[in-house]
Design a protein around this motif. Structure first.
Motif: not given
Ligand code: GLU
Length: 322
Positions: A32-34, A36-40, A66-70, A86-88, A117-119, A147-151, A192-196
């Motif tokens: 998933t992700g961190g 405090t995100g939405v993935y977890y 996990t660290g996120g999408s990547v 994984v982010q689209s 959706p994630e912004a 490893g994160s999508g936001q990076r 930066f945080y790409t997140v719902g």
């Molecule tokens: N979009 C973020 C990523 O791929 C994770 C967001 C979340 O954990 O909700 O790293």
């Protein structure tokens, strides 16, 4: 009799091969992700649905932060996890051998369905007067862990805006669970945080004593980005989720979709079962996290660029969705 079945099952688990027994339990892990995100929490909600049908599918699902999408794409391809959020944009890049995977298409990556959706969200300390992307220059900005999508999204935005993350600012690589506290402590100026939305990290940052503000990404810049990277689309951050934030109205930015991916190596029955449980319980899922309220059968089939996994395809055909 029950005891005997237990012993036999244990024997199968220890000695049996993957296909040897109908009764064998399969274990799957979702990256998933961190926390405090939405993935977890979304992964947690899906695993509860699937595990409730343990006796039907012989499937036990666990969730990993996990660290996120990547990270999730790479862990899927290594066989370390069976499911990953994984982010689209990163699903597209990984399957087509772009960006992080330049020249190395991840051919075994498979799509299942989309979720929320994630912004691309940039939150800054109001006292640092960061009103635009340009104002990030000279500041300490957390762009997210490798490893994160936001990076990836932060670096793409800097490229489009003509900002060098090495020369123009101090870029940090901190996990989102720590970023809110560090913004409050004055150790970073923005993150930066790409997140719902809503999510725990931004709520935590907004609730602190230091006033915070979202930094908008202007329409022209979003257009420029989307012209070269068509998986990016305009998005809005609804400030109603975050009472106390300094902004006066919803904040324009760009966004992507969160998607659930797997590997071609994962058994068709496993992916069929998980897809079915999710689609048959969309109403339930919507209630489990406010960022999932927008889910619908239609939008859960959007944003997929890797081939559909045969297990997902089997369910969608059976349900008349394909
Ligand atoms: N979009 C973020 C990523 O791929 C994770 C967001 C979340 O954990 O909700 O790293």
């Amino acid at each position: 009799m029950k005891r005997l079945t237990g012993v036999l099952l244990a024997a199968v688990l220890v000695f049996g091969s993957a296909e040897s027994s109908e009764a064998q339990q399969r274990f799957v892990t979702m990256g998933t992700g961190g926390v405090t995100g939405v993935y977890y929490p979304t992964g947690g909600a899906i695993s509860r649905l699937v595990n409730a049908k343990r006796s039907v599918y012989n499937l036990r699902m666990t969730v990993e932060s996990t660290g996120g999408s990547v990270f999730n794409v790479n862990a899927l391809m290594n066989g370390d996890i069976e499911l990953g959020i994984v982010q689209s944009d990163l699903q597209y890049q990984a399957f087509n051998g772009l960006g992080e995977w330049e020249g190395r298409p991840q051919q075994k990556l498979r799509a299942m369905f989309s979720i929320h959706p994630e912004a691309v969200t940039i939150l800054a300390a109001a006292d640092r007067n960061i009103r635009s992307i340009e104002d990030l220059k000279g500041k300490t900005v957390n762009i997210g862990v490798p490893g994160s999508g936001q990076r990836v999204n932060a670096l793409d935005l800097f490229t489009a805006a003509g900002i060098s993350p090495d020369r123009d600012l101090r870029a940090e690589g901190i996990r989102p669970a720590e970023a809110a506290g560090m913004l409050q402590d004055g150790r970073i100026d923005a993150y930066f945080y790409t997140v719902g939305h809503p999510n725990g990290s931004i709520k935590e940052a907004v609730a602190g004593a230091r006033k915070v503000t979202f930094v908008p990404v202007p329409e022209e810049l979003v257009k420029k980005l989307a012209a070269e990277q068509p998986y990016y689309a305009p998005a809005l951050i609804p400030i109603s989720h975050y009472p106390g934030v300094a902004n006066q109205g919803d904040v324009p930015t760009f966004g992507v979709k969160a998607t659930i991916c797997t590997s071609a190596d994962v058994h068709e029955d496993v992916i069929y079962a998980i897809t079915k449980e999710v689609f048959q319980n969309i109403d339930e899922l919507r209630k489990l996290h406010p960022a999932l309220e927008v889910l619908s059968v239609e939008n859960m089939l959007e944003g997929l660029s890797a081939p559909l996994h045969p297990g997902a395809q089997r369910y969608f055909k059976e349900a008349g969705l394909l």
